[in-house]
Design a protein around this motif. Structure first.
Motif, short mmCIF file in Angstrom:
data_model
loop_
_atom_site.label_atom_id
_atom_site.label_comp_id
_atom_site.label_asym_id
_atom_site.label_seq_id
_atom_site.Cartn_x
_atom_site.Cartn_y
_atom_site.Cartn_z
N ASP A 62 45.74 49.49 51.35
CA ASP A 62 45.23 48.39 50.53
C ASP A 62 43.71 48.47 50.46
N HIS A 63 43.21 48.84 49.32
CA HIS A 63 41.76 48.88 49.12
C HIS A 63 41.47 48.72 47.64
N LEU A 64 40.23 48.48 47.31
CA LEU A 64 39.87 48.18 45.92
C LEU A 64 39.09 49.34 45.31
N PRO A 65 39.50 49.78 44.12
CA PRO A 65 38.71 50.80 43.43
C PRO A 65 37.43 50.18 42.87
N ILE A 66 36.44 51.01 42.67
CA ILE A 66 35.17 50.52 42.11
C ILE A 66 35.05 50.93 40.64
N ARG A 67 34.74 49.95 39.80
CA ARG A 67 34.48 50.25 38.38
C ARG A 67 32.96 50.38 38.24
N PHE A 68 32.49 51.63 38.34
CA PHE A 68 31.05 51.85 38.50
C PHE A 68 30.21 51.42 37.31
N ASN A 88 23.58 26.84 39.39
CA ASN A 88 23.98 27.57 40.60
C ASN A 88 24.52 28.94 40.21
N ARG A 89 23.85 30.00 40.64
CA ARG A 89 24.28 31.36 40.31
C ARG A 89 24.36 32.22 41.56
N ALA A 90 25.37 33.09 41.57
CA ALA A 90 25.52 34.07 42.63
C ALA A 90 24.90 35.39 42.17
N ILE A 91 24.49 36.23 43.12
CA ILE A 91 23.82 37.49 42.78
C ILE A 91 24.54 38.66 43.45
N ALA A 92 24.82 39.69 42.67
CA ALA A 92 25.51 40.88 43.18
C ALA A 92 24.69 42.12 42.91
N VAL A 93 24.91 43.14 43.75
CA VAL A 93 24.39 44.48 43.46
C VAL A 93 25.33 45.11 42.43
N HIS A 94 24.75 45.73 41.42
CA HIS A 94 25.56 46.38 40.39
C HIS A 94 26.09 47.71 40.92
N PRO A 95 27.36 48.04 40.65
CA PRO A 95 27.90 49.30 41.21
C PRO A 95 27.20 50.54 40.67
N ALA A 96 26.63 50.46 39.48
CA ALA A 96 25.96 51.64 38.92
C ALA A 96 24.76 52.06 39.75
N ILE A 97 24.01 51.06 40.31
CA ILE A 97 22.84 51.43 41.10
C ILE A 97 23.28 52.00 42.45
N ILE A 98 24.46 51.56 42.91
CA ILE A 98 24.98 52.14 44.16
C ILE A 98 25.33 53.61 43.92
N ARG A 99 25.99 53.90 42.81
CA ARG A 99 26.33 55.29 42.52
C ARG A 99 25.06 56.14 42.33
N ALA A 131 30.06 63.45 50.25
CA ALA A 131 31.38 63.16 50.80
C ALA A 131 31.80 61.73 50.48
N VAL A 132 30.86 60.83 50.63
CA VAL A 132 31.16 59.43 50.34
C VAL A 132 31.48 59.24 48.85
N LEU A 133 30.72 59.89 48.00
CA LEU A 133 30.98 59.79 46.56
C LEU A 133 32.39 60.27 46.24
N SER A 134 32.78 61.37 46.86
CA SER A 134 34.14 61.87 46.64
C SER A 134 35.16 60.86 47.12
N GLU A 135 34.90 60.30 48.31
CA GLU A 135 35.85 59.34 48.87
C GLU A 135 35.98 58.12 47.96
N LEU A 136 34.90 57.77 47.27
CA LEU A 136 34.93 56.62 46.35
C LEU A 136 35.45 57.01 44.97
N GLY A 137 35.78 58.28 44.80
CA GLY A 137 36.27 58.75 43.50
C GLY A 137 35.20 58.71 42.44
N ALA A 138 33.95 58.94 42.84
CA ALA A 138 32.83 58.78 41.89
C ALA A 138 32.21 60.10 41.49
N ARG A 139 32.82 61.23 41.85
CA ARG A 139 32.18 62.51 41.50
C ARG A 139 32.80 63.08 40.24
#
Lengths: 678, 678
Positions: A227-233, A648-659, A670-678
């Motif tokens: 059980d884990h969540l995929p990232i929509r980069f 009232n607003r919440a703030i998130a890091v965008h997945p694109a900047i993480i990639r 290795a991490v990028l591969s594990e996240l399916g981001a390569r």
């Protein structure tokens, strides 16, 4: 803002309109979401998200690979980074990138809990306290919860925790799978993770790369986490429906006016005065050497966050509309319940209890709750002394934090090999002794007992120079040796903890009997009144247990100016001053030519979150991660008391900047591969 | 407490009963004193006391010999002691005893003002602003006051100061004889003068020998002061009628609810947060070396006093009874004035102005009012830059602090040779720049202007290392050189003051036009309403101008326990811990055998005093000094807003302990003779 408050307090049907609410997974308003946004949030969606969401000791996180990889905030692992550092090196400053799974170091005090089941035990608790007065009921309730936890854990591998919802309207057992071996995989440098530092904290627009990666281990190997969540980069669209699954720490939206006045008049001003001073001592200490700067960085960051939060909480309590609205809501509920003897007048009971609380608060705070003894060594001593005494008692007779269900975690925290710096210990202990003398007065018996012929500086210096508790082996010997080892110890910090144990327990007993007990009893009756009057289509206050909310990607209007919901990398480079906290680290300067400066950086959403939600996944309707929550805007802090839909607003890091960071700055293939981001 | 408030606000006849009130000498309720206590306070008594009472720059004092000898508090001369010290030696710590008049060193920035006459100019001011709108009236009023001061000083040797009473209900010219050569005669060691330090500050029972002696000089010789007060060394009886003549600094008893809410929500929390942090920085800095400890002692003491005061002011504003009572009083007066077009609705005008004030306050505070530039060097630079610009203008066109009436004093303060410590300058300037960035935000234009490529630490270090303004000769050259010298200066602090002068003046202009002007106009109308409704038998708020009050020697009841009005020397020795601030200095330890331990030490009275009254003589009905006011109890702080007859107490040093100290500890025989105490 008044409207938002009434929506909650009067239990009207507005939450579906306002996207307000920290819903438990068993009571999520899926129909309202369907009606408003057309999205289907079914049981399978809820189950998968729940089993992918992690409670850390201080934050939220989520599994993002089948091999136990965990995504959370940088600030959630900052203590771990500090614990893995020394006077000479700082992983907070340098960041850390694991090159393979064999060099992932353990976060010694971290755990990862995943909620497996929730059992409603309200009936059992109600039965246990039936017919008892408030003080007896308070004791009986604690015993019942201890027994229920114990029974739940017997023959199970799950951790069972009793949870109080709706200020006593419901009691649950929450059952967790616990991973107690959590290791560090990757963390950026603090300069980019918290770019903008304290000045930008709780601000938006924002450019903080506040993410990190951990990994859960079982039996020395990466845990299997189907059980884990995929990232929509590519991230979400503006206006898109989004969800946050996480563990909001605590809110006081259902608290009574008298409880809020206590916070306004006493709790927050006292806290702010003391910790603003400590901030000054930390900052000045940090200037004394590079080593001092390193060792004080993490505690200072944490402290400054706490100051900003409480400052805005106090501001919120100074808004007359908040307290006036509270009075109006209480008056309305009181009127509806007139003549119902089972409800009575719980508001007056709470008012009476908070009058006593005003008199007991300072001695309780300084002598029992640690306010007079800010020192890791003292906390070890207190735990060792009390664990030895409490373990000798039957489980249900113990202080709640020493029951069988709590001991394994307590032992882990007490014996973990983490650095304790004498210079910092001297600073914090001397500070807290001095403030205890200021607030309790030099003639208070406990103050006289400690400081009749010593200054706070002098006493702190003696204690810190003499104690051996910074050594984990010494702590282990005292933990294992129990009461006999404690009695035989001549460690000055152990002697201090013993010397003040009786007065500390005495003031705690009074506090529990005269403040906590009547407030608990009255709050249960208010909860019952609320259910009677408005039904159960309301959400409980936050309790650092799993919740789900929904909202949209949106900015807001600030003083006539529209704030857009996305920021981009280019602006971070423009705002850099060359000095921390506006310093772009060397790794990013080097990579600058290869970076896409139009990469989205941070996201603003209408999600109803508070502290504890840090590290929560921002999820789209298909259950994919589209952001990593790490903060709220300045208006979000008053969310402790009410939800301001407009601001009232919440703030998130965008997945694109993480990639972008993983690929071009940290080269974490290795991490990028594990996240399916390569 | 509500009663006391209404007594004042509604102008009822209660003050005579409550012994409340800071009366001007022209409106002292002698008949009420006669009726209640049988004492005759006639014009001769009032004149002699007035001409014996001195206003120092920060405190009150009195003449106690015909040769200009002045009695005041130790804490009133602490800045002078610090100015006469160096990194190597501290007169604050060691104390000072002059052995003859030739070795009395000058307090470089001190003056002694004695009130000679009061002229009511209300009619003239009213005429000058008649028919103008609030903004124009605000300007015209200032010009009129400047003109009236100028006319008054022309052909006179007196200093003329315009005084606003009753929030604009009356305007006066107060005319002073000024002694601008004030020298140090005697001060005890800080350890006994402020025995108990910050923990005991605003506490009673108390054992602080908070006295010192100065001397006024004229033409290089001790001033002749036939008007002076004899000391009754045996002190007063319990219950005895006593008076305090002095200069209470400021109170806000007549302020409107909206103004109090502004203080509650913004002014005090902001101040407390910033200065609590500075306290921490000071304390930690003081631990870095003995020299650091010495140079930070006086600023730290002063700061801690300010923190305690504002902490209790905030507490008072959190008492619902205070604000509720204010609303009730305003409602009552509004009802009485209904239909009176000359009054209108000034309360709503003030509310509107304070709404603007909330938006303007932070930029005003940080950029114009010095909050962002805590540095003696910066204050010199600001004064030099503005004095050069303002002196070039006609007198009535200048900023009020640069009018001809103000210039001589300003020059004295600016050119006085007092030490400026670079380490402390770095600390305070870096602190204030950092907090300006925090509160205004990193994107505020002035913050960007200064810190776009610098950290607060880095900028402060450059400025302090580069400036030469710590040298009085450099300041004199710039003062004398005027605009040309300023324009030619490349001193970085002068350049900074020039660079921010335009935005600072701009925010000040807005503040004066949009906040101060409408509040002044509305307050004048409220004052008129109050006079119409309740007559003139009320006292004005404190304005650091001469007042007289009456009360009795009395303790109070604290939580069921009676507090006696006298303390004795023996208890000080019992409470000593061996460490500051509970350290009995060596001189007292040595003299201990000869001391009468039953000597009375401090006195509690019902006198209605506040800060600024420090150093005031406590006077008996025969006009003799029977004590030296130096503090109030903890309940006295809320006296800023209302007077609590039951608990508000003032604290004085008993004259017997002063005599004991002079005789047996300091062997100050000449002074004893001069005081007629041998």
């Amino acid at each position: 803002m008044r409207k938002a408050l009434f929506a909650l307090l009067l239990g009207a049907a507005l939450p579906a309109l306002a996207d307000e609410g920290m819903w438990t997974f068993d009571n999520f308003p899926a129909a309202a979401v369907k009606a408003k946004y057309g999205a289907d949030i079914d049981a399978a969606w809820l189950d998968r998200v729940r089993r992918s969401t992690i409670r850390l000791s201080n934050c939220t996180a989520s599994f993002v690979s089948p091999d136990g990889l965990i995504l959370t905030n940088h600030h959630c692992v900052e203590a771990c980074l500090a614990n893995l550092s020394s006077k000479e090196t700082s992983l907070v400053q340098s960041g850390f990138v694991s090159r393979n799974r064999n060099d992932e170091p353990r976060c010694a005090t971290q755990v990862a809990d995943v909620l497996q089941a929730m059992e409603n035990i309200t009936g059992k608790v109600t039965k246990a306290v039936a017919g008892l007065d408030a003080t007896a009921a308070n004791d009986a309730r604690k015993k019942a919860l201890t027994q229920l936890e114990q029974a739940c854990e017997k023959g199970s591998k799950l951790k069972c925790e009793a949870v109080t919802l709706y200020q006593g309207g419901q009691y649950f057992l929450y059952k967790y799978k616990r991973y107690d071996d959590v290791r560090l995989v990757l963390a950026p440098e603090a300069d980019i993770a918290s770019f903008g530092g304290d000045p930008d904290n709780f601000q938006f627009p924002r450019w903080s790369l506040d993410f990190s990666l951990l990994r859960a281990y079982e039996n020395g190997k990466p845990a299997k986490t189907p059980d884990h969540l995929p990232i929509r980069f590519e991230g979400p669209e503006a206006g898109e429906l989004v969800f946050v699954s996480g563990h909001p720490g605590s809110t006081a939206r259902l608290d009574s006016r008298a409880e809020l006045e206590f916070q306004r008049d006493l709790a927050w001003p006292n806290w702010l005065l003391r910790y603003s001073e400590l901030r000054g001592r930390y900052i000045q200490f940090g200037k004394s050497s590079e080593a001092a700067e390193r060792i004080v960085e993490e505690p200072l960051n944490s402290l400054e966050n706490g100051i900003k939060v409480r400052r805005k909480l106090l501001d919120a309590l100074h808004e007359d509309a908040l307290l006036d609205g509270k009075s109006a809501a209480e008056g309305a509920l009181r009127a509806k319940m007139a003549g119902d003897a089972s409800i009575g007048d719980p508001w007056t009971d709470i008012e009476r209890a908070t009058t006593i609380e005003r008199a007991l608060y300072l001695p309780y705070l300084f002598i029992e709750a640690g306010g007079g003894f800010s020192s890791a060594n003292f906390r070890y001593a207190r735990t060792l002394v009390r664990a030895a005494a409490e373990r000798a008692k039957p489980n249900t007779e113990r202080l709640r934090e020493y029951t069988d269900a709590a001991l394994a975690r307590l032992e882990q925290q007490t014996l973990a090999p983490i650095p304790v710096y004498a210079e910092l210990e001297n600073l914090t202990l001397s500070f807290s002794l001095e403030r205890m003398r200021e607030w309790l007065g030099p003639d208070h018996p406990v103050v006289r007992q400690l400081l009749a012929s010593d200054s706070p500086d002098g006493l702190a210096a003696k204690l810190i120079a003499g104690t051996k508790l910074a050594d984990p082996a010494v702590r282990k010997q005292l933990w294992d040796g129990g009461a006999a080892a404690i009695a035989a110890s001549d460690d000055p910090m152990i002697r201090l903890a013993l010397a003040i144990d009786a007065p500390a327990r005495a003031v705690r007993k009074r506090y529990e009997d005269e403040v906590e007990a009547p407030i608990s009893a009255a709050s249960e009756r208010i909860a019952a009144a609320r259910f009677k009057a408005y039904g159960t289509n309301v959400y409980p206050d936050a309790t650092f247990t799993l919740r789900l909310n929904y909202g949209t990607v949106a900015g807001w209007n600030e003083g006539g100016k529209d704030i857009a919901p996305f920021t981009r990398l280019a602006t971070a480079f423009e705002r850099a001053t060359g000095s921390s906290p506006f310093l772009i680290p060397e790794s990013w300067q080097k990579a600058r030519g290869s970076l896409d400066l139009q990469t989205p950086f941070c996201i603003s959403t209408t999600s109803d979150i508070v502290g504890g939600n840090s590290g929560s996944p921002l999820i789209d309707a298909k259950g994919r991660i589209v952001g990593l929550m790490f903060d709220g805007n300045i208006h979000s802090i008053s969310g402790n008391y009410w939800f301001d839909t407009a601001k009232n607003r919440a703030i998130a890091v965008h997945p694109a900047i993480i990639r972008e960071a993983l690929q071009k700055v940290y080269h974490a293939d290795a991490v990028l591969s594990e996240l399916g981001a390569r």
